[in-house]
Scaffold this motif. Structure first.
Motif, PDB file in Angstrom:
ATOM      1  N   LEU A 110    -150.266  40.874 -15.973  1.00 22.46           N
ATOM      2  CA  LEU A 110    -150.642  39.556 -15.486  1.00 22.46           C
ATOM      3  C   LEU A 110    -150.534  38.514 -16.599  1.00 22.46           C
ATOM      4  O   LEU A 110    -150.064  37.387 -16.368  1.00 22.46           O
ATOM      5  CB  LEU A 110    -152.070  39.566 -14.930  1.00 22.46           C
ATOM      6  N   ALA A 111    -150.966  38.870 -17.819  1.00 24.65           N
ATOM      7  CA  ALA A 111    -150.861  37.941 -18.950  1.00 24.65           C
ATOM      8  C   ALA A 111    -149.407  37.557 -19.185  1.00 24.65           C
ATOM      9  O   ALA A 111    -149.081  36.380 -19.433  1.00 24.65           O
ATOM     10  CB  ALA A 111    -151.460  38.566 -20.202  1.00 24.65           C
ATOM     11  N   LEU A 112    -148.492  38.530 -19.107  1.00 21.42           N
ATOM     12  CA  LEU A 112    -147.068  38.252 -19.286  1.00 21.42           C
ATOM     13  C   LEU A 112    -146.543  37.393 -18.137  1.00 21.42           C
ATOM     14  O   LEU A 112    -145.786  36.432 -18.360  1.00 21.42           O
ATOM     15  CB  LEU A 112    -146.295  39.568 -19.364  1.00 21.42           C
ATOM     16  N   TYR A 113    -146.953  37.720 -16.930  1.00 25.84           N
ATOM     17  CA  TYR A 113    -146.499  36.963 -15.760  1.00 25.84           C
ATOM     18  C   TYR A 113    -146.938  35.497 -15.857  1.00 25.84           C
ATOM     19  O   TYR A 113    -146.150  34.584 -15.579  1.00 25.84           O
ATOM     20  CB  TYR A 113    -147.045  37.597 -14.483  1.00 25.84           C
ATOM     21  N   LEU A 114    -148.176  35.258 -16.256  1.00 24.74           N
ATOM     22  CA  LEU A 114    -148.683  33.886 -16.352  1.00 24.74           C
ATOM     23  C   LEU A 114    -147.890  33.070 -17.358  1.00 24.74           C
ATOM     24  O   LEU A 114    -147.658  31.871 -17.166  1.00 24.74           O
ATOM     25  CB  LEU A 114    -150.158  33.897 -16.737  1.00 24.74           C
ATOM     26  N   ARG A 115    -147.465  33.704 -18.445  1.00 24.16           N
ATOM     27  CA  ARG A 115    -146.691  32.973 -19.463  1.00 24.16           C
ATOM     28  C   ARG A 115    -145.270  32.705 -19.008  1.00 24.16           C
ATOM     29  O   ARG A 115    -144.728  31.611 -19.221  1.00 24.16           O
ATOM     30  CB  ARG A 115    -146.681  33.771 -20.769  1.00 24.16           C
ATOM     31  N   THR A 116    -144.643  33.677 -18.392  1.00 24.04           N
ATOM     32  CA  THR A 116    -143.239  33.506 -18.010  1.00 24.04           C
ATOM     33  C   THR A 116    -143.060  32.657 -16.758  1.00 24.04           C
ATOM     34  O   THR A 116    -142.014  32.037 -16.567  1.00 24.04           O
ATOM     35  CB  THR A 116    -142.572  34.882 -17.798  1.00 24.04           C
ATOM     36  N   GLN A 117    -144.077  32.614 -15.919  1.00 28.69           N
ATOM     37  CA  GLN A 117    -143.968  31.853 -14.672  1.00 28.69           C
ATOM     38  C   GLN A 117    -144.846  30.600 -14.674  1.00 28.69           C
ATOM     39  O   GLN A 117    -145.159  30.056 -13.620  1.00 28.69           O
ATOM     40  CB  GLN A 117    -144.368  32.744 -13.487  1.00 28.69           C
ATOM     41  N   GLN A 118    -145.197  30.130 -15.854  1.00 30.56           N
ATOM     42  CA  GLN A 118    -146.125  29.005 -15.970  1.00 30.56           C
ATOM     43  C   GLN A 118    -145.624  27.765 -15.248  1.00 30.56           C
ATOM     44  O   GLN A 118    -146.395  27.056 -14.590  1.00 30.56           O
ATOM     45  CB  GLN A 118    -146.366  28.699 -17.447  1.00 30.56           C
ATOM     46  N   ARG A 119    -144.323  27.499 -15.327  1.00 30.63           N
ATOM     47  CA  ARG A 119    -143.782  26.295 -14.687  1.00 30.63           C
ATOM     48  C   ARG A 119    -143.986  26.344 -13.179  1.00 30.63           C
ATOM     49  O   ARG A 119    -144.403  25.355 -12.562  1.00 30.63           O
ATOM     50  CB  ARG A 119    -142.296  26.160 -15.022  1.00 30.63           C
ATOM     51  N   HIS A 120    -143.714  27.481 -12.570  1.00 32.63           N
ATOM     52  CA  HIS A 120    -143.883  27.618 -11.114  1.00 32.63           C
ATOM     53  C   HIS A 120    -145.363  27.526 -10.723  1.00 32.63           C
ATOM     54  O   HIS A 120    -145.714  26.904  -9.722  1.00 32.63           O
ATOM     55  CB  HIS A 120    -143.315  28.956 -10.650  1.00 32.63           C
ATOM     56  N   LEU A 121    -146.209  28.131 -11.535  1.00 32.14           N
ATOM     57  CA  LEU A 121    -147.636  28.131 -11.242  1.00 32.14           C
ATOM     58  C   LEU A 121    -148.219  26.722 -11.313  1.00 32.14           C
ATOM     59  O   LEU A 121    -148.974  26.299 -10.421  1.00 32.14           O
ATOM     60  CB  LEU A 121    -148.363  29.049 -12.225  1.00 32.14           C
TER      61      LEU A 121
END
Length: 406
Positions: free
Chosen positions: A307-318
């Motif tokens: 989840l930590a990796l996902y939040l960083r890589t998908q920050q723009r979409h989030l």
């Protein structure tokens, strides 16, 4: 007549455990209680209200920061300049605040003491108002102080302020009261605090929890705010207005075509983009999968690393969707129990008998006096969540029994 009823500002709430959020979002979250409170005071000035009632827990703890004290003084000063009186009581979080307060509040502020006292106001309209209430002298108030509230006096309007919880008949800690006892006082309105989920305990006269102005965890979902109360045809009528700077949400999504972490990430991003929020929403997401993930991949989810990796890589979409994930749980599709493990008919019958509101409330007992637990318990999804967890636990237990038997 017109006034604002707010409670549970909880200034200085720490918002722990949100380390994976972007720095800009973290700043917004940590300032959220102040942002929400400002909306209350802005509304008071914009509406030219006659007074403001703050029914406890203005601060999150008894030891207030300099920033929180200065902020509240400045807001009270704004109301003073607008000639708006403020009546405040302190609750179980900011009890005995007078021992810690180092700056005198402006003259428009009345702080209620440890015993029930009454503040009388004469409004610009000539109407008279009596406001009765008290502040917590310590963290717990076990006495039922409702009896100490005076019977309605010869005024146009009488209001009670009470930071507490409905008595359970057990070892209650938060100024326990009975609705029937409040009704005997003949008041026109009861401004309640302590429970963070807004609740109307009686229609007329209103006996009302305003809830907190800003949710502080995922157990405090939904819109938070305060009430603008106006006199209409001899009654006081409350109207809710939202103040939250940040929303919290629990959501569940079923994903049928996820087989690994890569496809999970793609599916989550699609879901987030199609479920954009109007304002920043911190989401605890439960994903139900039709296929089991590899054990190694599942471990990465459980540890929080993925989840930590996902939040960083998908920050723009989030950020574009105003939705950030604070927790991710993965569940396999619910397993239906079948004979010879357990007869499904008996399981369903037991569900109906056990997961009954009265049984659940009795089981949780006085834990429901805690504002966060009370909000979680009253959330529409809690009953389903409890049933699912019980069924999964039972499935696991029966599996362990089978293993022992072989």
């Amino acid at each position: 007549m017109k006034f604002i009823h707010a409670a549970d500002l909880h200034l200085d709430s720490p918002f722990l455990g949100l380390t994976n959020l972007p720095n800009a979002v973290l700043t917004t979250v940590r300032q959220a209680t102040f942002t929400a409170a400002t909306k209350v005071f802005d509304r008071a000035i914009a509406e030219h209200v006659d007074f403001v009632l703050l029914a406890g827990d203005l601060f999150d703890r008894a030891e207030q920061s300099v920033a929180a004290q200065a902020y509240l003084f400045q807001q009270f000063d704004r109301l003073d300049q607008a000639e708006i009186p403020v009546v405040i009581s302190f609750g179980n979080h900011d009890f005995a605040t007078d021992q810690h307060q180092t700056v005198a509040y402006p003259n428009n502020v009345t702080t209620l003491g440890a015993e029930v006292t009454t503040k009388k106001l004469t409004l610009k309209s000539g109407e008279t108002v009596a406001i009765s209430g008290f502040s917590y002298p310590e963290r717990w108030v076990k006495r039922d102080l409702a009896a100490a509230f005076p019977i309605r006096s010869q005024v146009d309007w009488q209001i009670g302020m009470l930071h507490g919880a409905v008595a359970t008949g057990g070892d209650d800690h938060y100024a326990p009261f009975k609705v029937s006892e409040l009704l005997t006082k003949g008041y026109d309105y009861w401004a309640l605090g302590h429970i963070h989920h807004r609740q109307l305990l009686n229609d007329q006269p209103p006996i009302l929890y305003s809830g907190n102005t800003q949710g502080r965890s995922v157990n405090e979902t939904g819109a938070k705010g305060a009430y603008l109360v106006t006199s209409q045809n001899g009654n006081l009528v409350p109207s809710f207005f939202p103040t939250s700077a940040v929303l919290w949400e629990k959501a569940t999504v079923s994903l049928d075509k996820v087989t690994d972490l890569k496809s999970l990430g793609l599916a989550l991003t699609t879901w987030i983009e199609t479920h954009a929020a109007a304002k920043l929403t911190l989401t605890a997401l439960t994903v139900t999968l039709s296929q089991a993930l590899d054990a190694t991949e599942l471990t990465q989810i459980v540890s929080g690393d993925w989840l930590a990796l996902y939040l960083r890589t998908q920050q723009r979409h989030l950020l574009a969707a105003n939705r950030l994930l604070i927790r991710l749980q993965v569940q396999q599709a619910p397993v239906k129990l079948s004979a010879p493990q357990i007869d499904q008919q008996y399981w369903q019958q037991a569900q109906a008998e056990v997961f009954e509101p009265a049984n659940e409330r009795e089981t949780f007992g006085r834990l429901l006096q805690d504002p966060s637990l009370a909000d979680w318990f009253s959330h529409p999804g809690t009953d389903y969540e409890l049933r699912q967890q019980a069924e999964q636990a039972l499935t696991k237990l029966m599996g362990e029994e089978d293993n022992h038997a072989t």
